[in-house]
Design a protein around this motif. Structure first.
Motif, mmCIF file in Angstrom:
data_model
loop_
_atom_site.group_PDB
_atom_site.id
_atom_site.type_symbol
_atom_site.label_atom_id
_atom_site.label_comp_id
_atom_site.label_asym_id
_atom_site.label_seq_id
_atom_site.Cartn_x
_atom_site.Cartn_y
_atom_site.Cartn_z
ATOM 1 N N ARG A 12 -13.731 30.733 2.591
ATOM 2 C CA ARG A 12 -14.289 28.950 3.117
ATOM 3 C C ARG A 12 -13.405 28.095 1.801
ATOM 4 N NH1 ARG A 12 -19.256 29.776 1.204
ATOM 5 N NH2 ARG A 12 -19.573 29.949 3.771
ATOM 6 N N ALA A 13 -12.738 28.450 0.699
ATOM 7 C CA ALA A 13 -11.913 28.390 -0.288
ATOM 8 C C ALA A 13 -10.442 27.826 0.604
ATOM 9 C CB ALA A 13 -12.418 28.820 -1.491
ATOM 10 N N ARG A 14 -10.418 28.782 1.175
ATOM 11 C CA ARG A 14 -8.935 28.676 1.577
ATOM 12 C C ARG A 14 -8.931 28.245 3.427
ATOM 13 N NH1 ARG A 14 -9.221 32.505 -1.911
ATOM 14 N NH2 ARG A 14 -8.293 33.107 -3.228
ATOM 15 N N ASP A 15 -9.707 27.914 3.759
ATOM 16 C CA ASP A 15 -9.926 26.952 5.029
ATOM 17 C C ASP A 15 -9.429 27.911 5.811
ATOM 18 O OD1 ASP A 15 -10.698 24.680 6.352
ATOM 19 O OD2 ASP A 15 -8.818 24.092 6.566
ATOM 20 N N ALA A 16 -10.297 28.626 5.664
ATOM 21 C CA ALA A 16 -10.036 29.817 7.034
ATOM 22 C C ALA A 16 -11.110 30.139 8.071
ATOM 23 C CB ALA A 16 -10.270 31.526 6.376
ATOM 24 N N HIS B 88 -24.841 31.986 12.456
ATOM 25 C CA HIS B 88 -23.436 30.742 12.409
ATOM 26 C C HIS B 88 -23.541 29.705 11.861
ATOM 27 C CE1 HIS B 88 -20.718 27.687 13.595
ATOM 28 N NE2 HIS B 88 -20.017 28.989 14.619
ATOM 29 N N GLN B 89 -24.865 28.998 11.712
ATOM 30 C CA GLN B 89 -25.614 28.016 11.113
ATOM 31 C C GLN B 89 -25.527 28.798 9.764
ATOM 32 O OE1 GLN B 89 -28.903 26.525 13.216
ATOM 33 N NE2 GLN B 89 -27.429 24.915 14.971
ATOM 34 N N GLU B 90 -26.903 29.186 9.509
ATOM 35 C CA GLU B 90 -26.500 29.703 7.944
ATOM 36 C C GLU B 90 -25.349 30.676 6.705
ATOM 37 O OE1 GLU B 90 -29.235 33.457 5.476
ATOM 38 O OE2 GLU B 90 -29.455 33.244 7.733
ATOM 39 N N LEU B 91 -24.283 30.247 7.888
ATOM 40 C CA LEU B 91 -22.976 30.650 7.246
ATOM 41 C C LEU B 91 -22.149 29.627 7.110
ATOM 42 C CD1 LEU B 91 -22.326 34.241 8.772
ATOM 43 C CD2 LEU B 91 -23.096 33.620 6.491
ATOM 44 N N ASP B 92 -22.381 28.522 7.495
ATOM 45 C CA ASP B 92 -21.847 26.354 7.600
ATOM 46 C C ASP B 92 -20.331 27.552 8.175
ATOM 47 O OD1 ASP B 92 -21.666 24.160 7.053
ATOM 48 O OD2 ASP B 92 -21.606 24.935 4.800
ATOM 49 N N TYR C 119 -29.543 44.530 7.429
ATOM 50 C CA TYR C 119 -29.152 43.079 8.557
ATOM 51 C C TYR C 119 -28.757 41.951 7.724
ATOM 52 C CZ TYR C 119 -31.123 45.522 12.680
ATOM 53 O OH TYR C 119 -30.767 46.395 13.697
ATOM 54 N N SER C 120 -28.187 42.158 6.189
ATOM 55 C CA SER C 120 -28.144 41.235 5.066
ATOM 56 C C SER C 120 -26.676 41.193 4.882
ATOM 57 C CB SER C 120 -29.071 41.562 4.195
ATOM 58 O OG SER C 120 -27.945 40.771 2.403
ATOM 59 N N TYR C 121 -26.582 39.789 4.783
ATOM 60 C CA TYR C 121 -25.011 40.418 4.676
ATOM 61 C C TYR C 121 -24.707 39.574 3.090
ATOM 62 C CZ TYR C 121 -26.077 34.683 4.962
ATOM 63 O OH TYR C 121 -26.782 33.179 4.675
ATOM 64 N N ALA C 122 -25.819 39.415 2.211
ATOM 65 C CA ALA C 122 -25.785 39.526 0.808
ATOM 66 C C ALA C 122 -23.896 39.315 0.188
ATOM 67 C CB ALA C 122 -27.008 39.246 -0.083
ATOM 68 N N PRO C 123 -23.982 40.944 -0.156
ATOM 69 C CA PRO C 123 -22.692 41.169 -0.424
ATOM 70 C C PRO C 123 -22.106 41.156 -0.272
ATOM 71 C CG PRO C 123 -24.600 43.310 -0.426
ATOM 72 C CD PRO C 123 -25.048 42.210 1.311
ATOM 73 N N ALA C 124 -21.833 39.999 1.302
ATOM 74 C CA ALA C 124 -20.570 40.033 1.053
ATOM 75 C C ALA C 124 -19.778 37.885 1.014
ATOM 76 C CB ALA C 124 -20.169 39.738 2.905
ATOM 77 N N ARG C 125 -21.478 37.428 -0.120
ATOM 78 C CA ARG C 125 -20.892 36.410 -0.258
ATOM 79 C C ARG C 125 -19.563 35.886 -1.155
ATOM 80 N NH1 ARG C 125 -25.740 33.139 0.707
ATOM 81 N NH2 ARG C 125 -27.507 34.670 0.948
ATOM 82 N N PRO C 126 -19.270 36.698 -2.091
ATOM 83 C CA PRO C 126 -18.083 36.138 -2.502
ATOM 84 C C PRO C 126 -17.083 36.118 -2.074
ATOM 85 C CG PRO C 126 -19.322 38.144 -3.526
ATOM 86 C CD PRO C 126 -20.174 37.589 -2.350
ATOM 87 N N ALA C 127 -16.448 37.257 -0.674
ATOM 88 C CA ALA C 127 -15.826 36.691 0.002
ATOM 89 C C ALA C 127 -16.125 35.642 1.071
ATOM 90 C CB ALA C 127 -15.324 38.018 0.409
ATOM 91 N N THR D 85 -21.327 45.671 9.974
ATOM 92 C CA THR D 85 -20.098 45.426 9.344
ATOM 93 C C THR D 85 -20.207 44.122 8.470
ATOM 94 O OG1 THR D 85 -19.348 45.947 11.780
ATOM 95 C CG2 THR D 85 -17.493 44.604 9.766
ATOM 96 N N LEU D 86 -20.398 42.740 8.466
ATOM 97 C CA LEU D 86 -20.821 42.061 8.041
ATOM 98 C C LEU D 86 -22.367 42.095 7.621
ATOM 99 C CD1 LEU D 86 -20.489 38.946 6.766
ATOM 100 C CD2 LEU D 86 -20.363 38.420 9.143
ATOM 101 N N LEU D 87 -22.909 42.447 8.279
ATOM 102 C CA LEU D 87 -24.623 43.039 8.148
ATOM 103 C C LEU D 87 -24.815 44.201 7.861
ATOM 104 C CD1 LEU D 87 -25.981 41.129 10.993
ATOM 105 C CD2 LEU D 87 -25.456 39.626 8.604
#
Length: 259
Positions: free
Chosen positions: A33-37, A54-58, A20-28, A13-15
């Protein structure tokens, strides 16, 4: 105003299912994050596995739904207690069933099955609340096995790779608890496997992410609230989130005008 809560499965899903990469999901992820979701990871993985991501995604103090919903923990609540897991393993030892759990496998076996590096496979074996594994019998034996587990209060949930056993709670149960704690809220849930179906169906907007390697979910109901991605894994995740955020932004503008 309600807060946006996004509940996301990980593998497939995310990975990416293989890398196990989430790189393509970075823009979303940046747009959320910009919307405080509040982004809540929901996986069959252990807390020890999920914490580095969890830590890597801040994700701050956001809770994690771990081990297929068997527990919900914040980063500061993680410990190594495995009382529930040992109870589950003790029960399994009394059943004559062709089920091979992570507790029956070496670190190398788990690494081979999952494609994880050996240190990550060791974290995958650090179970506290549930037992994923491989079913090695026929369908009738499986039905009997699941019935025997149910009598002991254990549920069996199908994921993208494994059959996961745990006491009671599901991802959807934990999602509802988090929603109550964060009310009022608007929820998005994304997943790719049968163990995500209840969570997807319970959300305000659900997304079934394409996974060509997982179980066939062709009969999953698609409608006004639930969509299916054309792209797999994090590519599909990203496209779905960006599309739903367009709707969210319009909703927010409308609410502001009438507030």
């Amino acid at each position: 105003m309600p807060r946006l809560l996004v509940f996301s499965d990980l593998d497939g899903t995310l990975l990416d299912h293989t890398t196990y990469s989430y790189a393509p999901a970075r823009p979303a992820l940046a747009a959320l994050r910009a919307r405080d979701a509040l982004v809540i990871l929901a996986s069959s993985k252990t807390a020890a596995e999920m914490l580095p991501l969890h830590q890597e995604l801040d994700l701050g103090a956001a809770p994690m739904i771990v081990e297929n919903g068997a527990a919900c923990l914040t980063p500061t609540e993680i410990d190594g207690r495995d009382t529930v897991y040992r109870k589950l393993r003790a029960l399994l030892s009394t059943l004559d069933a062709p089920f091979k759990g992570f507790g029956d496998m070496s670190v190398d076996e788990v690494a081979t099955l999952t494609g994880l590096p050996r240190p990550a496979a060791a974290r995958a074996k650090a179970r506290q609340f549930s037992e994923p594994g491989l079913w090695q019998g026929d369908a009738d034996q499986k039905a009997q096995f699941i019935a025997e587990l149910a009598q002991a209060g254990i549920t069996a949930q199908e994921g993208g790779r494994f059959l996961t056993l745990s006491y009671g709670a599901s991802k959807a149960d934990q999602m509802q608890r988090i929603c109550r704690q964060n009310a009022p809220c608007f929820t998005i849930a994304l997943g790719d496997a049968p163990n995500d179906a209840e969570m997807i169906a319970a959300a305000d907007r659900g997304v079934l992410v394409r996974n060509d390697h997982g179980p066939d979910l062709a009969d999953f109901p698609i409608g006004a609230r639930i969509s299916r991605t054309d792209l797999p894994g994090p590519e599909g995740w990203c496209a779905a989130i960006l599309r739903l955020l367009c709707d969210w932004d319009q909703y927010q503008k409308g609410a502001a005008r009438h507030g």
